[in-house]
Design a protein around this motif. Structure first.
Motif, PDB file in Angstrom:
ATOM      1  N   UNK A 282     -27.491  -9.184  -7.957  1.00 18.73           N
ATOM      2  CA  UNK A 282     -28.912  -9.436  -8.183  1.00 18.73           C
ATOM      3  C   UNK A 282     -29.752  -8.758  -7.095  1.00 18.73           C
ATOM      4  N   UNK A 283     -29.796  -7.443  -7.096  1.00 19.35           N
ATOM      5  CA  UNK A 283     -30.496  -6.726  -6.023  1.00 19.35           C
ATOM      6  C   UNK A 283     -32.000  -7.012  -5.967  1.00 19.35           C
ATOM      7  N   UNK A 284     -32.568  -7.502  -7.058  1.00 22.46           N
ATOM      8  CA  UNK A 284     -34.002  -7.780  -7.077  1.00 22.46           C
ATOM      9  C   UNK A 284     -34.328  -9.223  -6.713  1.00 22.46           C
ATOM     10  N   UNK A 285     -33.317 -10.015  -6.437  1.00 23.79           N
ATOM     11  CA  UNK A 285     -33.544 -11.415  -6.061  1.00 23.79           C
ATOM     12  C   UNK A 285     -33.854 -11.481  -4.570  1.00 23.79           C
ATOM     13  N   UNK A 286     -35.135 -11.597  -4.237  1.00 30.40           N
ATOM     14  CA  UNK A 286     -35.557 -11.549  -2.833  1.00 30.40           C
ATOM     15  C   UNK A 286     -35.064 -12.753  -2.033  1.00 30.40           C
ATOM     16  N   UNK A 287     -34.868 -13.879  -2.694  1.00 28.75           N
ATOM     17  CA  UNK A 287     -34.385 -15.068  -1.984  1.00 28.75           C
ATOM     18  C   UNK A 287     -32.973 -14.857  -1.464  1.00 28.75           C
ATOM     19  N   UNK A 288     -32.113 -14.312  -2.309  1.00 25.78           N
ATOM     20  CA  UNK A 288     -30.731 -14.050  -1.898  1.00 25.78           C
ATOM     21  C   UNK A 288     -30.696 -12.980  -0.815  1.00 25.78           C
ATOM     22  N   UNK A 289     -31.479 -11.914  -1.009  1.00 27.49           N
ATOM     23  CA  UNK A 289     -31.518 -10.837  -0.017  1.00 27.49           C
ATOM     24  C   UNK A 289     -31.998 -11.359   1.327  1.00 27.49           C
TER      25      UNK A 289
END
Length: 217
Positions: free
Chosen positions: A105-112
């Protein structure tokens, strides 16, 4: 959407069919039944190679793509379920699960953001223990996810400088200066590193400008 009762019946009838287990796991996670989901997760982790998602055993749906059956990427689904169970239990997050989910999920800012914070904390731990090479590697890993993170760039500049890697420090400070061009401390540090690299003419103006700033170092 498959009803939980139907999933339970499938798992009972075909306990080693991976698609049934995946459906069971997904239904229990969605329903908040985290303890009940743990046996499904444990069995699925035994059935699939963690790196490639390849079944270790031949199940009765081997002629089909299991990912198509459950509508999800299997390693990502397992990591997501694992993280949700860990958080429910109040346990530390498994970083390998978090890394895999960040790739899924490269667009999931929370995980990043969580992974970037991990790399920064890890790097500071290495730096505090004088393991400067490992510290720089952690900061660089975080910067692969967040190339303009000021904290990571600053910490990378210090760890590389302290490790005698002037080229690495120059690169980190140059990138940091592009983000914070008016920060006198960054300008001074950049000038010092340039001069230490033998680039006096280029570095001296940065130091002089920084010293003239009202809030200069």
């Amino acid at each position: 959407e498959v009803l939980p009762s139907t999933v339970d019946a499938l798992v009972t009838a075909y306990p080693y069919v991976s698609a049934c287990r995946l459906l069971s796991l997904e239904a229990k996670i969605r329903g908040g039944s985290y303890d009940a989901a743990k046996p499904d997760l444990a069995m699925l982790r035994q059935m699939y190679e963690p790196e490639h998602g390849v079944p270790r055993i031949v199940d009765r749906l081997s002629a089909y793509r299991v990912a198509d059956v459950v509508g999800a990427d299997i390693p990502c689904l397992l990591s997501s379920a694992s993280l949700q169970i860990q958080e429910h239990d109040g346990k530390p997050v498994d970083i390998e699960d978090l890394k895999l989910l960040a790739r899924c999920r490269p667009d999931d800012t929370t995980i990043t953001s969580r992974l970037v914070q991990h790399y920064n904390t890890e790097g500071m731990g290495y730096r505090n223990n004088a393991n400067l090479t490992a510290a720089a590697e952690s900061f660089r890993a975080g910067l692969e996810l967040a190339p303009e993170d000021e904290t990571l760039l600053s910490n990378l500049s210090y760890s590389t400088f302290e490790n005698g890697d002037l080229e690495g420090a120059e690169d980190a400070l140059r990138r940091l200066l592009a983000i914070t061009p008016d920060d006198p401390k960054v300008r001074k540090n950049y000038g010092v590193v340039l001069m230490m690299l033998g680039r006096e003419e280029e570095g001296r103006p940065y130091i002089e400008e920084a010293q003239k700033a009202p809030d200069g170092p």
